[in-house]
Design a protein around this motif. Structure first.
Motif, short mmCIF file in Angstrom:
data_model
loop_
_atom_site.label_atom_id
_atom_site.label_comp_id
_atom_site.label_asym_id
_atom_site.label_seq_id
_atom_site.Cartn_x
_atom_site.Cartn_y
_atom_site.Cartn_z
N THR A 184 4.58 13.82 8.06
CA THR A 184 3.57 13.11 8.76
C THR A 184 2.58 12.70 8.14
O THR A 184 1.53 11.82 8.53
CB THR A 184 2.92 14.29 9.83
N HIS A 185 2.27 13.09 6.80
CA HIS A 185 1.38 12.32 6.15
C HIS A 185 1.24 11.19 5.75
O HIS A 185 0.21 10.58 5.91
CB HIS A 185 1.41 13.37 4.70
N SER A 186 2.24 10.60 5.41
CA SER A 186 2.68 9.28 5.39
C SER A 186 2.24 8.33 6.55
O SER A 186 1.61 7.39 6.39
CB SER A 186 4.09 8.66 4.71
N ARG A 187 2.76 8.89 7.69
CA ARG A 187 2.34 8.11 8.90
C ARG A 187 0.74 8.16 9.23
O ARG A 187 0.24 7.13 9.66
CB ARG A 187 2.99 8.90 10.02
N THR A 188 0.09 9.29 8.80
CA THR A 188 -1.18 9.48 8.81
C THR A 188 -2.10 8.67 8.19
O THR A 188 -3.05 7.75 8.67
CB THR A 188 -1.83 10.93 8.71
N VAL A 189 -1.73 8.38 6.72
CA VAL A 189 -2.37 7.45 5.91
C VAL A 189 -2.35 5.97 6.42
O VAL A 189 -3.20 5.32 6.39
CB VAL A 189 -1.73 7.70 4.38
N LEU A 190 -1.13 5.97 7.09
CA LEU A 190 -0.76 4.48 7.50
C LEU A 190 -1.93 4.02 8.97
O LEU A 190 -2.39 3.09 8.85
CB LEU A 190 0.68 4.32 7.85
N LEU A 248 0.81 -1.25 0.02
CA LEU A 248 -0.12 -0.21 0.03
C LEU A 248 0.94 1.29 0.16
O LEU A 248 1.76 1.49 1.06
CB LEU A 248 -0.62 0.04 1.21
N GLN A 249 0.62 2.13 -1.06
CA GLN A 249 1.43 3.28 -0.99
C GLN A 249 0.82 4.21 -0.02
O GLN A 249 -0.24 4.29 0.12
CB GLN A 249 1.23 3.97 -2.56
N CYS A 250 1.84 5.05 0.35
CA CYS A 250 1.41 5.83 1.80
C CYS A 250 0.96 6.99 1.12
O CYS A 250 1.96 8.06 1.55
CB CYS A 250 2.52 5.96 2.95
N GLU A 251 -0.10 7.18 0.67
CA GLU A 251 -0.62 8.58 0.18
C GLU A 251 -2.17 8.44 0.17
O GLU A 251 -2.94 7.58 0.22
CB GLU A 251 -0.17 8.92 -1.22
N THR A 252 -2.79 9.75 0.29
CA THR A 252 -4.28 9.90 0.36
C THR A 252 -4.75 9.18 -0.85
O THR A 252 -4.34 9.28 -1.90
CB THR A 252 -4.49 11.36 0.26
N LEU A 253 -6.04 8.53 -0.40
CA LEU A 253 -6.83 7.89 -1.65
C LEU A 253 -6.32 6.61 -2.11
O LEU A 253 -7.02 5.80 -2.73
CB LEU A 253 -6.98 8.54 -2.79
N TRP A 304 -2.52 -11.30 5.92
CA TRP A 304 -1.24 -11.30 6.58
C TRP A 304 -0.91 -9.66 7.13
O TRP A 304 -0.18 -9.39 7.92
CB TRP A 304 -0.01 -11.76 6.09
N GLY A 305 -1.52 -8.81 6.44
CA GLY A 305 -1.35 -7.40 6.87
C GLY A 305 -1.22 -6.50 5.41
O GLY A 305 -1.14 -6.97 4.35
N VAL A 306 -0.98 -5.18 5.58
CA VAL A 306 -0.51 -4.00 4.80
C VAL A 306 0.95 -3.88 4.88
O VAL A 306 1.31 -3.80 5.75
CB VAL A 306 -1.27 -2.84 5.10
N LEU A 307 1.50 -3.94 3.77
CA LEU A 307 3.02 -3.44 3.71
C LEU A 307 2.96 -2.07 3.06
O LEU A 307 3.03 -1.67 2.01
CB LEU A 307 3.87 -4.35 2.59
N PRO A 308 3.48 -1.17 4.11
CA PRO A 308 3.48 0.22 3.44
C PRO A 308 4.64 0.26 2.45
O PRO A 308 5.98 -0.07 2.97
CB PRO A 308 3.66 1.18 4.66
N THR A 309 4.49 0.92 1.39
CA THR A 309 5.48 1.09 0.33
C THR A 309 5.54 2.79 0.12
O THR A 309 4.66 3.44 0.38
CB THR A 309 5.27 0.45 -0.85
N LEU A 310 6.68 3.11 -0.66
CA LEU A 310 6.96 4.38 -1.04
C LEU A 310 6.72 5.42 -0.02
O LEU A 310 5.97 6.40 0.07
CB LEU A 310 6.01 4.61 -2.31
N TYR A 311 7.24 4.96 1.13
CA TYR A 311 6.99 5.59 2.40
C TYR A 311 8.06 6.79 2.88
O TYR A 311 9.26 6.65 2.59
CB TYR A 311 7.28 4.77 3.65
N ASP A 312 7.67 8.11 2.73
CA ASP A 312 8.43 9.01 2.98
C ASP A 312 8.44 9.49 4.66
O ASP A 312 7.41 10.12 5.05
CB ASP A 312 8.26 10.33 2.39
N GLY A 313 9.50 9.16 5.39
CA GLY A 313 9.43 9.22 6.84
C GLY A 313 9.42 10.65 7.33
O GLY A 313 9.11 10.94 8.51
N ARG A 314 9.83 11.61 6.25
CA ARG A 314 9.80 13.09 6.70
C ARG A 314 8.73 13.55 6.85
O ARG A 314 8.50 14.82 7.32
CB ARG A 314 10.90 13.76 5.80
#
Length: 268
Positions: free
Chosen positions: A197-203, A154-159, A185-195
């Motif tokens: 907060t948006h990526s974290r919020t989507v997750l 799952l790409q960490c972005e809105t929508l 087994w779950g979601v694998l977060p991809t294309l994650y930009d740890g810098r």
């Protein structure tokens, strides 16, 4: 002493651009580094997995298409790759498989039949990873029917998670009709930009909305992933010490641990 059975993991998300194929290739290579015998199965007519592992689909006379639709022995088609994993490759012919299989009785079980055939022949795979096409058609249902579990990149972005509900509906149907033991087994977060907060919020939103486990660690966004397929190798070969390669090694170790958990019914 009885051999541990093969773990079959479908990697699925009908939305494109979520690093699904990259994840299959990289997790497969990381499992091989851990001493596991791994088979990757390319079920996508675009054959991106096949190409990214250094094999030109246009050069292939035989592929997974003939295995699924004509009953060809899979051992005649499986190729060894430089990443230490075996590959059941795809070609554009696979686009016809949906139509070929649509009217066939038991079509949902064609992939399971291939894996059982390999087991009977003593292929001895510890893991089979199924790279599902970006749709919820016959091939994806057949992959889910064959699998012990499904991993959702799952790409960490809105929508980006709008299609997850549809995929989980399909998983629910597969459980009811063709594979009672299928676990998410779950979601694998991809294309994650740890810098951001948006990526974290989507997750956080996805895990709360669907009550799914998040497979750690998130896979960082890096140009190194774009470079790997052009070299015909996974990132574990082309950029061994990169953050992306390290993340996939950690994910693979976590999946091995997950595979050893006692089985129990899980809610989609």
């Amino acid at each position: 002493m009885s051999k541990q059975r093969t773990t079959v993991l479908a990697v699925a998300n009908q939305k494109g651009g979520v690093a699904k194929t990259t994840s299959v290739a990289s997790i497969g290579a990381a499992l091989a580094e851990l001493g596991q015998k791994v088979l990757l199965v390319d079920l996508d007519p675009q054959a991106c997995l096949t190409f990214s592992l250094g094999i030109d689909p246009e050069d292939l006379e035989l592929s997974v298409h003939q295995v699924l639709t004509k009953g060809l022995d899979p051992t005649e088609v499986i190729l060894a790759t430089e990443d230490g994993v075996d590959l059941l490759p795809a070609t554009i012919e696979l686009a016809r498989a949906e139509a070929d299989l649509l009217t066939r009785t038991g079509r949902e079980h064609v992939v399971r039949g291939v894996i059982e055939d390999l087991d009977e022949k003593g292929a001895g795979y510890d893991w089979v990873l199924l790279d599902c096409p970006p749709s919820l058609g016959v091939l994806t249902v057949a992959a889910l029917t064959a699998a012990d579990g499904v991993l959702i990149p799952l790409q960490c972005e809105t929508l980006s998670h709008r299609g997850v509900g549809q995929l989980l509906d399909t998983v629910h149907d597969v459980r009811r009709f063709t594979n009672k033991g299928l676990a998410v087994w779950g979601v694998l977060p991809t294309l994650y930009d740890g810098r951001t907060t948006h990526s974290r919020t989507v997750l956080e939103t996805i895990s709360q909305t669907y009550d799914l486990e998040v497979v750690e660690p998130p896979i960082p966004k890096t140009i190194k992933f774009a470079e790997a397929p052009a070299a015909g190798r996974s990132i574990l070969s082309t950029s061994r010490s990169s953050k992306g390669a390290k993340a996939y090694r950690d994910v693979a170790a976590n999946l091995v641990e997950r595979s050893r958990r006692p089985k129990r019914a899980k809610r989609a």
